[in-house]
Design an enzyme around this catalytic site. Structure first.
Site, mmCIF file in Angstrom:
data_model
loop_
_atom_site.group_PDB
_atom_site.id
_atom_site.type_symbol
_atom_site.label_atom_id
_atom_site.label_comp_id
_atom_site.label_asym_id
_atom_site.label_seq_id
_atom_site.Cartn_x
_atom_site.Cartn_y
_atom_site.Cartn_z
ATOM 1 N N SER A 259 0.792 -1.306 0.067
ATOM 2 C CA SER A 259 0.101 0.012 -0.187
ATOM 3 C C SER A 259 1.011 1.179 -0.208
ATOM 4 O O SER A 259 1.671 1.395 -0.679
ATOM 5 C CB SER A 259 -1.155 -0.133 1.134
ATOM 6 N N HIS B 268 -7.470 -5.754 -0.218
ATOM 7 C CA HIS B 268 -6.261 -5.143 -0.044
ATOM 8 C C HIS B 268 -5.605 -5.522 1.383
ATOM 9 O O HIS B 268 -6.213 -5.307 2.364
ATOM 10 C CB HIS B 268 -6.774 -3.777 0.312
HETATM 11 C C1 GCU Z 1 -5.350 4.829 1.907
HETATM 12 C C2 GCU Z 1 -4.827 5.453 0.539
HETATM 13 C C3 GCU Z 1 -3.799 4.596 -0.456
HETATM 14 C C4 GCU Z 1 -2.916 4.045 0.399
HETATM 15 C C5 GCU Z 1 -3.775 3.235 1.356
HETATM 16 C C6 GCU Z 1 -2.909 2.436 2.453
HETATM 17 O O1 GCU Z 1 -6.616 4.052 1.319
HETATM 18 O O2 GCU Z 1 -5.802 6.230 -0.004
HETATM 19 O O3 GCU Z 1 -3.230 5.361 -1.426
HETATM 20 O O4 GCU Z 1 -2.453 2.916 -0.230
HETATM 21 O O5 GCU Z 1 -4.356 4.034 2.499
HETATM 22 O O6 GCU Z 1 -1.623 2.644 2.572
HETATM 23 O O7 GCU Z 1 -3.211 1.583 3.448
#
Ligand code: GCU
Length: 429
Positions: free
Chosen positions: A267, A408
């Site tokens: 992420s 995710h």
């Molecule tokens: C949020 C953000 C993402 C990121 C994510 C994370 O959802 O919008 O861009 O990748 O956090 O780091 O968990």
């Protein structure tokens, strides 16, 4: 009359706010492939002045440097000064971790400049079997002690994002969160496969909040400066800097094979791993797990999270210059496939999750695909076709990709693939 007046006033207000970039687009994020705008993707093998790159030497000498400079000054922000390790200290060590299979080390890297001091701790597990181990290096989100139940792991006192479900309150870490992220870090599997694991709590390098008075940024301020200039580092760039300092340390640690350090991140930390790997050629391979917008996903697709949305929600992640491209991706002379191409010819793995639409799995896949011509210039194999592979069917070429079922997250399936691929690409197994 009054209604017309109100409508007119609202319209004028909306136009003004839009012009001054004060509002985030009100529309919902787009999750429909049919609504992806038509766009021209910049060719990684054509320089900004229009020259075609035909040889790897031209890529190395001309195209790579100009792309690196562009990303540095307009996306992530450049590191404005040099901050070498002042001192490192092994604060805890045991040769008998994981039932004798591994050595555990907790090493503080200390930085000093003028009246500033910063330290961050690297937690390492290294297989006892190997003399010098290849290592996966990646940041964690909530402290080193969250990645396993090992009670010897020190608890960080850095500022932390609250998460009650993980036992984190008052922005402080305690025993309550020990082991809460063990599901994302299969330490034993990594050790049994002959790799070491090194991890750092990212908030020790720069707390993940919109505040430039803490973390590493103040080390580079000139007198009176309170925050980075428009082309200077945001937090992602600061975190990437931290990974390179960990690499400086590995070069001095005889238990680590510094020629085989694979930088990994999930992420926001996947965005960080890509940027670290793009800049620092000492990282021998790079893994982006669900990195999405500002990571592996193509920005020009405007699918899921967009540049405007990410800059509004996380104003400290990128440099200020990146805001020029809020709802203006058309003007961007690069896209994220070129970030991936900057890693060439070193192996890079882009991984998506089927339900993680916010991160635009297709955009992540296409970026890997469109980075491929640069790898081919070096005689390396990339992503062979524009058609996405079915779920859970990885492509393990030098440019690797998988989309797995699920959300995710970082799963055992992801790690199994990374280990197999690293065996093939780095250990030639
Ligand atoms: C949020 C953000 C993402 C990121 C994510 C994370 O959802 O919008 O861009 O990748 O956090 O780091 O968990």
């Amino acid at each position: 009359m009054t209604t017309r007046f109100i409508i007119l006033t609202l319209a004028v207000l909306a136009i003004c706010l839009t012009i001054f970039g004060q509002i985030v687009p009100q529309k919902d994020p787009n999750y429909d492939e049919n609504n992806v705008p038509k766009f021209d993707l910049p060719d990684p093998l054509t320089t900004f002045s229009g020259k075609k790159i035909k040889k790897s030497s031209e890529w190395i000498e001309e195209r790579r440097p100009e792309l690196l400079t562009f990303f540095s000054e307009n996306v992530y922000g450049k590191v404005p000064c040099k901050i070498p390790i002042y001192q490192w200290k092994v604060v805890e060590q045991s040769g008998n971790a994981l039932d004798g299979k591994a050595c555990r080390k907790q090493v503080d890297l200390i930085f000093k400049k003028d009246n500033h001091t910063l330290r961050f701790n690297i937690l390492m597990y290294l297989p006892n079997e190997a003399e010098k181990a290849p290592v996966f290096l990646g940041y964690n989100f909530y402290g080193n002690h969250t990645i396993t139940n090992d009670t010897n792991i020190l608890i960080s006192d850095a500022w932390t994002r609250n998460d009650k479900s993980l036992g984190i309150d008052n922005h402080r870490l305690t025993e309550d969160s020990r082991g809460v992220r063990a599901n994302r870090w299969p330490v034993e599997k990594i050790i049994d496969s002959g790799y070491g694991l090194a991890t750092i709590f990212y908030c020790e390098v720069d707390p993940d909040r919109d505040d430039f008075s803490d973390g590493i940024h103040p080390f580079c301020y000139i007198e009176g400066q309170q925050c980075p200039a428009s082309d200077e580092w945001g937090s992602i760039s600061a975190w990437a800097w931290g990974l390179s300092r960990a690499m400086d340390y590995f070069e001095q640690d005889n238990d680590v094979d510094a020629s085989k350090v694979i930088v990994f991140g999930h992420s926001r930390l996947g965005k960080t791993a890509l940027w670290a790997g793009a800049q620092d050629e000492r990282f021998s391979a790079v893994i982006s797990n669900n990195s999405g917008c500002g990571g592996a996903a193509l920005s020009k697709r405007r699918f899921g999270e967009t540049i405007a949305r990410i800059n509004a929600a996380f104003p400290h992640w990128f440099c200020k210059n990146f805001r020029k491209y809020n709802d203006n991706e058309v003007a961007l002379p690069v896209d994220q496939h070129e970030l991936i191409a900057l890693i060439a010819p070193r192996p890079v793995y882009v991984a998506s999750a089927e339900k993680d639409l916010w991160a635009d799995p297709r955009g992540e896949f296409l970026a890997a695909y469109f980075a491929t011509p640069v790898y081919e210039l070096f005689g390396k194999d990339g992503i062979p076709s524009q058609e996405m592979p079915p779920v859970n069917q990885p492509i393990h070429n030098t440019v690797a990709y998988h989309i797995r079922t699920g959300e995710h997250d970082v799963t055992d399936f992801d790690w199994e693939q990374y280990i197999k691929w690293a065996d093939k690409q780095l250990l030639k197994k």
